[in-house]
Design a protein around this motif. Structure first.
Motif, PDB file in Angstrom:
ATOM      1  N   VAL A 480       0.762  -1.325   0.056  1.00  0.00           N
ATOM      2  CA  VAL A 480      -0.056  -0.045   0.021  1.00  0.00           C
ATOM      3  C   VAL A 480       0.978   1.092  -0.076  1.00  0.00           C
ATOM      4  CG1 VAL A 480      -1.761   1.401   1.609  1.00  0.00           C
ATOM      5  CG2 VAL A 480      -1.901  -1.239   0.927  1.00  0.00           C
ATOM      6  N   SER A 483       2.618   1.595  -3.429  1.00  0.00           N
ATOM      7  CA  SER A 483       1.338   1.887  -4.489  1.00  0.00           C
ATOM      8  C   SER A 483       0.994   3.388  -4.348  1.00  0.00           C
ATOM      9  CB  SER A 483       0.380   1.001  -4.331  1.00  0.00           C
ATOM     10  OG  SER A 483       0.798  -0.411  -4.375  1.00  0.00           O
ATOM     11  N   SER A 511       1.513   4.032   6.187  1.00  0.00           N
ATOM     12  CA  SER A 511       1.579   2.531   5.898  1.00  0.00           C
ATOM     13  C   SER A 511       2.994   2.024   6.233  1.00  0.00           C
ATOM     14  CB  SER A 511       0.941   2.428   4.610  1.00  0.00           C
ATOM     15  OG  SER A 511      -0.309   2.895   4.369  1.00  0.00           O
TER      16      SER A 511
END
Length: 536
Positions: A480, A483, A511
């Motif tokens: 995550v 990304s 994250s």
């Protein structure tokens, strides 16, 4: 957990009332760092057989009545036979029916596997008769047989060889030879634990009808919680049992982890104080001990249980209270049960469970692995101390324990009682039958010595599942994070507002930070958690 009654184990009687004072005693001796989770410890008036007395725990000079460890003359009937006992292997909840499991007890390598044809756990010698490859590395085939994966030989639940791939189908039935069979040990499931008899001689095939493992009905009572744990311990059976019988070390070795009753006037930071302990009856079948908060019992070779609530019955009967009757909601009862297994010199296995009939809902909500996190920390906090202590005892010689160790206070009475039983009835140490030289294995690096993954996680179904789940979550958080960074980098500035871009970057950072924190948590709770007493 199902079990069979055994008339040779004393019963526990539980008082019907449980007041606040008793509650404090209970939580003080809980073997769990999570409040109101799993705990307990044992009690009742017993006629005195012999009390091991010592002087008060306060600072003094010479002991007035030091514990006695004199060895009396033994008759043949008084000698404890280490190989004529039932030994626990593992809790059923931590055994996977899809695969065989390797275990060692008394230096004997065995394989535990589920025979679906007989719906029973089987215990075999962990050695294929062909070329002695470990059967524990094998698999359960489609017909429910134990298969050796070295050459494919297959065995049924009785240890008989049923298939040899290399033997011609039209040739002699060599698989029926006795030499092709695996030694099968008598085994049973009792109190949710697989037990085995360490002798595969056919004369012991029906030994369960004559002698049964210790039975504790509370572990089978659905009104009790009974979460179990297990761990491989890098010090020996004798030191493990002594440590569990010694409440005086708790405020020091487990400072900041376990709660203890504090005296009104503390003599030091930890609040150590004199303890009134005594062994009241000792014979070849173990001993009963009195403690300030209750009573306890040692059932050799493996079981030590206690409770601040339960009286211990001297008479014959099951190791439980009032038979198998259910108690009313007003009767709050709890036990602390430790099962200590001799594995090899310098190694042992501990199975623990703290059944109680109150606060049961906690165990239904909190996953078992969360309790194990705190319990493993307790084990780790004095593990190195005991590992080194054992080596010093071995240097002095096990038979010289009473000369090497100065145990002048009543707080050492149970430890002295265990050593007296060991010397008087059991030969002074575990009988390894010449399988070992007597030397302890070398001390590994500290990180390996205190390792949790191989000593606990891989053999605990709950912790293993949690470890895998958390590792997946760690990877997901990293994916995550990267990304989001990729999205921000690939998107034109005009396509995203400043606020949206800032939000995505912040989420990516959070994250990534969360994945790093989770990686540290996984390592510390499931792999290695050092304990520095000087900095506590």
């Amino acid at each position: 957990m199902e079990a069979l009654k055994i008339s040779s184990i004393p019963s526990l009687q539980i008082p019907s009332k449980f007041d606040k004072a008793q509650s404090k005693k209970l939580t003080s001796f809980c073997f769990n760092s999570i409040p109101s989770s799993s705990f307990s410890l044992v009690q009742r008036n017993i006629s005195t057989f012999k009390i091991f007395t010592t002087i008060s725990s306060s600072v003094s000079t010479e002991p007035a009545n030091p514990p006695e460890l004199e060895v009396e003359n033994r008759t043949q009937q008084e000698k404890f036979d280490w190989y004529a006992q039932w030994y626990p292997l593992m809790p059923v909840c931590d055994l996977d029916k899809r695969m065989p499991h390797a275990k060692k007890v008394l230096g004997i390598d065995v394989v535990v596997w589920w025979d679906r044809n007989e719906s029973a756990w089987k215990v075999f010698d962990d050695s294929c008769p062909h070329r002695l490859a470990p059967l524990s590395e094998g698999r359960i085939d489609q017909w429910g047989r134990l298969q050796c994966v070295y050459h494919g030989w297959c065995f049924n639940g009785s240890g008989d060889c049923k298939f040899i791939p290399q033997a011609p189908a039209d040739g002699p039935p060599i698989h029926t030879s006795k030499k092709a069979c695996v030694a099968a040990y008598p085994s049973t499931v009792q109190n949710g634990i697989v037990w085995f008899w360490p002798n595969s001689d056919p004369q012991y095939k029906d030994v369960l009808a004559e002698k049964k493992p210790p039975y504790i009905p509370e572990l089978d009572d659905p009104s009790y919680s009974g979460l179990m744990g297990n761990r491989e311990i890098p010090y020996g059976y004798e030191v493990l049992i002594e440590n569990l019988m010694d409440p005086a070390h708790v405020p020091y070795a487990h400072y900041g982890i376990m709660r203890t009753n504090q005296p009104k006037e503390k003599a030091d930071r930890e609040g150590g104080r004199p303890l009134e302990l005594s062994v009241q009856k000792l014979d070849i079948n173990g001993f009963i001990a009195k403690q300030e908060w209750g009573r306890s019992k040692f059932l050799p070779p493996c079981v030590f249980y206690a409770s601040p609530l339960d009286p211990v019955d001297q008479g014959n009967g099951a190791a439980s209270s009032a038979g198998t009757k259910k108690v009313s909601s007003a009767q709050r009862r709890a036990l602390l049960i430790f099962i200590c297994i001799p594995v090899s010199p310098g190694n042992s296995r501990l199975i623990w469970t703290f059944p109680r009939n109150f606060g049961v809902w906690i165990d239904k909500i909190v996953p078992r692995w969360m309790f194990h996190v705190g319990q493993n920390l307790i084990l780790d906090s004095d593990l190195y101390l005991l590992h080194v202590e054992e080596r010093k005892i071995m240097d002095a010689g096990p038979s010289q324990w009473q000369k090497a160790c100065f145990v002048p206070t009543k707080s050492d009475a149970l430890v002295v009682g265990f050593r007296k039983w060991l010397i008087k009835y059991a030969g002074g140490q575990v009988d390894w039958r010449g399988k070992f030289s007597g030397a302890l294995p070398p001390t590994p690096p500290r990180e390996q010595l205190l390792d949790r993954y191989w000593s606990h996680v891989v053999s605990c179904s709950s912790c293993s599942a949690a470890h895998k789940g958390l590792r997946v979550l760690e990877v997901v958080l990293q994916v995550v994070s990267f990304s989001l960074v990729g999205i921000v980098a690939a998107t034109k500035q005009a396509a995203l507002s400043v606020a949206a871009r800032t939000t995505l970057v912040a989420m990516a950072i959070l994250s990534f930070a969360a994945s790093k924190w989770l990686a540290h948590f996984i390592y510390k709770q499931f792999h290695f958690h050092d304990y520095n007493h000087a900095l506590r």
